[in-house]
Write an enzyme that holds these catalytic residues in place. Structure first.
Site, PDB file in Angstrom:
ATOM      1  N   ARG A 180       0.861  -1.185   0.000  1.00 18.55           N
ATOM      2  CA  ARG A 180       0.000   0.000   0.000  1.00 18.55           C
ATOM      3  C   ARG A 180       0.895   1.232   0.000  1.00 18.55           C
ATOM      4  NH1 ARG A 180      -1.707   3.947   2.871  1.00 18.55           N
ATOM      5  NH2 ARG A 180      -0.403   3.291   4.613  1.00 18.55           N
ATOM      6  N   GLU A 269       6.497   0.333   7.155  1.00 14.71           N
ATOM      7  CA  GLU A 269       6.080   1.422   6.278  1.00 14.71           C
ATOM      8  C   GLU A 269       5.195   0.917   5.145  1.00 14.71           C
ATOM      9  OE1 GLU A 269       5.915   5.404   4.953  1.00 14.71           O
ATOM     10  OE2 GLU A 269       6.732   4.581   6.800  1.00 14.71           O
ATOM     11  N   ASP A 270       4.033   1.521   5.003  1.00 11.56           N
ATOM     12  CA  ASP A 270       3.140   1.290   3.868  1.00 11.56           C
ATOM     13  C   ASP A 270       2.749  -0.179   3.690  1.00 11.56           C
ATOM     14  OD1 ASP A 270       3.099   3.954   3.459  1.00 11.56           O
ATOM     15  OD2 ASP A 270       4.114   3.955   1.536  1.00 11.56           O
ATOM     16  N   ASP A 292       4.909   3.838  11.062  1.00 10.34           N
ATOM     17  CA  ASP A 292       4.834   5.279  10.893  1.00 10.34           C
ATOM     18  C   ASP A 292       3.484   5.723  10.352  1.00 10.34           C
ATOM     19  OD1 ASP A 292       6.123   7.871  11.046  1.00 10.34           O
ATOM     20  OD2 ASP A 292       6.079   7.864   8.856  1.00 10.34           O
ATOM     21  N   ASP A 293       2.849   4.910   9.510  1.00 14.58           N
ATOM     22  CA  ASP A 293       1.539   5.275   8.976  1.00 14.58           C
ATOM     23  C   ASP A 293       0.499   5.350  10.084  1.00 14.58           C
ATOM     24  OD1 ASP A 293       2.354   5.156   6.140  1.00 14.58           O
ATOM     25  OD2 ASP A 293       2.582   3.026   6.539  1.00 14.58           O
ATOM     26  N   ASN A 436      -1.579  11.550   0.691  1.00 16.98           N
ATOM     27  CA  ASN A 436      -0.434  11.690  -0.199  1.00 16.98           C
ATOM     28  C   ASN A 436      -0.561  10.746  -1.384  1.00 16.98           C
ATOM     29  OD1 ASN A 436       1.136  13.579   1.357  1.00 16.98           O
ATOM     30  ND2 ASN A 436       1.593  11.931   2.785  1.00 16.98           N
TER      31      ASN A 436
END
Length: 620
Positions: A180, A269-270, A292-293, A436
């Site tokens: 993602r 991450e992602d 972090d997301d 984003n």
């Protein structure tokens, strides 16, 4: 077997995560390359300084004739790079490629350029340009710049493959499975661009040593047909792993990281939403890690919310917030905000959650709308008789929120009626379109200011240019995670924390909010200037490290008297400007002797190819 290295008789201090940059922390293959010198020195990005090598060094390292005859300062080298990047005919993707090429050939110069021009280059190395770069990563590929770990070829051998990284002291790892990437979906191994960009900001913005910073893509397959059928795609051409098999891969990977580098921070991450929450739930108590997301975004938005409420003069206990989007980032922000309100407003977590109204593609999330909710949404499903509503304007009219936060990745979706309805009840509402990259944002800065008649407090996820309107210049804020994750990561590692607690993120949010002066806040500036990122990161890191100690999760033998001095003394800088604390062992400690001129020119870079750690010269 590589696993034997873990229990070998290496100097313990060589693996001390709080003493970055020691020569002993490099593995034998890099040391031998340094010692033999010659052309390989300028072929390895950790060692190469190009025209910055002095004439004496060129003679000693057998580099004469392999470089142009001029000796240049690091500043002059950096100016040349910036001239190339600022050529008007260059696209941002071309600038991205130039920087990645530099990263693969001369890390000291790369980070000098990035550190000195963070405000200009952060949007190139990360959002929004990194989105386009990841879409095309297999076509613009020039160098690996990280580790590619295959769940199909390396399963059962993750320890061995990870051990190929040429440093014993890994402090920060950013890993993605590419499922993602931003708002772009499944990009498979192309997603490594996200890990590379995040690591670059951890180093430039947070002070991590580049040799101890590791980007990884965990290849568990890819379900994007046009990618896996593209001849240039560099990942496994297999469907994504699912269920227990997928989580088994994650478990093996995390165990290998914990075994090899027990004090390293692993940042997820992602990852796809449901898996992101489940991975965090399974791993956060087992090793030093965060997502972090979920948590980083939560902390940075909470910081903007704190300052926004100050500007409005709205108390935390009174605040009402509407979230447009209910994925991992949105729920992470909501939970972080609820945690902050619980701790700072003296209300229960349930009461804090009731101040938050979540909206997904089906409308306001309630327990009565008739669908089965995924676990991460259930805490915010309303069961208080709030009517089921789908239209955002109707929801805003009912809630009368002080803040509207977008994390939907839906693109422009907040029209004039939505903003005007928002302003009917709050004279200066917070409008945060955080999706984003830029084209996924829920509203542009220009429309937000225009439709709110300049009254809103605005912050976005990706940068927007200043807006001229009615003789006024409105400067959009950016709720950029870069204000949180470098400092949170560095503080966690320097404190040798066992885990990242909620209280550490609360400390990060509060410290970031406090970095904004009263004068800045009066101008509706709710975040610091990105050009001050390293100073902000040092303050955030100190607050996080102190919070780790207070929470009882720091394994430092004794806390320092001044956390900020302790943290700042360990922040790496490409030109050696970091001041080490009194009594802090630096380069050359415990027998790691290095030539003073070489170390100074390298900015504290611990390379001495022609010298043993004993200080005796090598005669190749």
């Amino acid at each position: 077997m590589q696993s034997s290295r873990v229990s070998s008789a290496q100097d313990l201090h060589a693996r001390d995560v709080a003493l970055p940059g020691l020569w002993k922390q490099r593995k034998r293959e890099v040391k031998e390359l340094e010692e033999h010198a010659g052309a390989p020195v300028i072929w390895v990005s950790w060692l190469n300084r190009g025209t910055n090598f002095s004439l004496v060094e060129r003679e000693e390292l057998r580099l004469e004739g392999l470089l142009p005859p001029v000796v240049e300062s690091l500043d002059l080298q950096a100016n040349r790079v910036m001239c190339q990047l600022r050529e008007p005919n260059k696209t941002d993707l071309q600038r991205y490629s130039i920087l990645n090429q530099l990263l693969s050939s001369n890390q000291t110069l790369y980070y000098k350029v990035l550190c000195d021009n963070l405000e200009e280059l952060a949007p190139i190395v990360y959002t929004p340009t990194v989105g386009e770069a990841c879409l095309k990563f297999d076509r613009i590929y020039r160098a690996p710049l990280g580790l590619y770990l295959s769940s199909f070829r390396h399963r059962g051998r993750f320890m061995d493959v990870l051990s190929n990284w040429p440093s014993y002291n890994v402090q920060i790892i950013v890993v993605t499975d590419g499922s993602r990437i931003l708002g772009l979906g499944d990009l498979g191994t192309n997603g490594i661009g996200i890990s590379i960009g995040k690591v670059a900001l951890y180093v430039a913005g947070g002070g991590f040593h580049p040799e101890h910073s590791l980007p990884i893509v965990l290849d568990v397959g890819c379900n994007r047909k046009e990618l896996v059928e593209d001849p240039f795609y560099m990942g496994e051409r297999r469907p994504r792993l699912e269920g227990d098999e997928y989580y088994g891969v994650i478990d093996e990977f995390c165990k290998a990281v914990k075994t090899l580098w027990p004090h390293a921070l692993l940042q997820f991450e992602d990852f796809e939403t449901e898996r992101a929450f489940e991975i965090l739930r399974r791993q956060r108590s087992k090793l030093l890690c965060f997502n972090d997301d979920i948590q980083g975004t939560g902390a940075v938005v909470t910081s903007g919310f704190i300052n926004g409420m100050k500007y409005q003069k709205t108390t935390l206990a009174e605040a009402r917030v509407v979230f447009y989007g209910a994925g991992s980032s949105a729920v992470g922000v909501a939970e972080q905000m609820a945690t902050y309100m619980e701790q700072k407003a003296d209300i229960s977590r349930d009461e804090a959650r009731r101040r938050i109204f979540m909206v997904d593609s089906k409308g306001l999330i309630t327990t009565t709308r008739g669908d089965k909710l995924p676990q991460h949404k259930q805490h915010f499903a309303r069961d208080d008789g709030t009517p089921d509503m789908k239209d955002l304007r109707d929801i805003i009219a009912h809630v009368k929120p002080h803040a509207l936060i977008g994390l939907s990745a839906a693109g422009p979706s907040w029209g004039q009626e939505v903003i005007e309805t928002l302003c009917e009840h709050v004279s200066c509402p917070l409008i945060f379109p955080l999706s984003n990259p830029t084209d996924k944002a829920e509203i542009t800065a220009e429309n937000a200011y225009k439709w709110s008649k300049g009254q809103c407090v605005f912050a976005s996820g990706s940068p927007f240019k200043p807006v001229q309107m009615g003789g006024e210049c409105y400067v959009p804020g950016q709720a950029n995670n870069v204000f949180i994750f470098p400092g949170t990561g560095f503080g966690s590692v320097m404190a040798k924390a066992d885990c990242v607690t909620d209280s550490m993120f609360v400390a990060a949010s509060q410290e970031l909010a406090d970095c904004v002066s009263e004068e800045q806040l009066a101008k509706k500036q709710i975040y610091p200037d990105i050009r001050d990122l390293r100073e902000v990161s040092a303050k955030v890191a100190a607050a996080v490290a102190a919070a780790a100690h207070e929470a009882g999760v720091s394994s430092l033998p004794s806390p320092p008297k001044d956390w900020q001095d302790y943290v700042a003394s360990r922040m790496w800088s490409p030109d050696g400007k970091t001041t080490r604390a009194s009594g802090m062992p630096g380069q050359g400690h415990h027998g790691d002797a290095h030539h003073a001129g070489m170390a100074a020119a390298a900015g504290g870079h611990p390379s001495r190819p022609h010298q043993h750690p004993s200080g005796l010269p090598v005669h190749p």
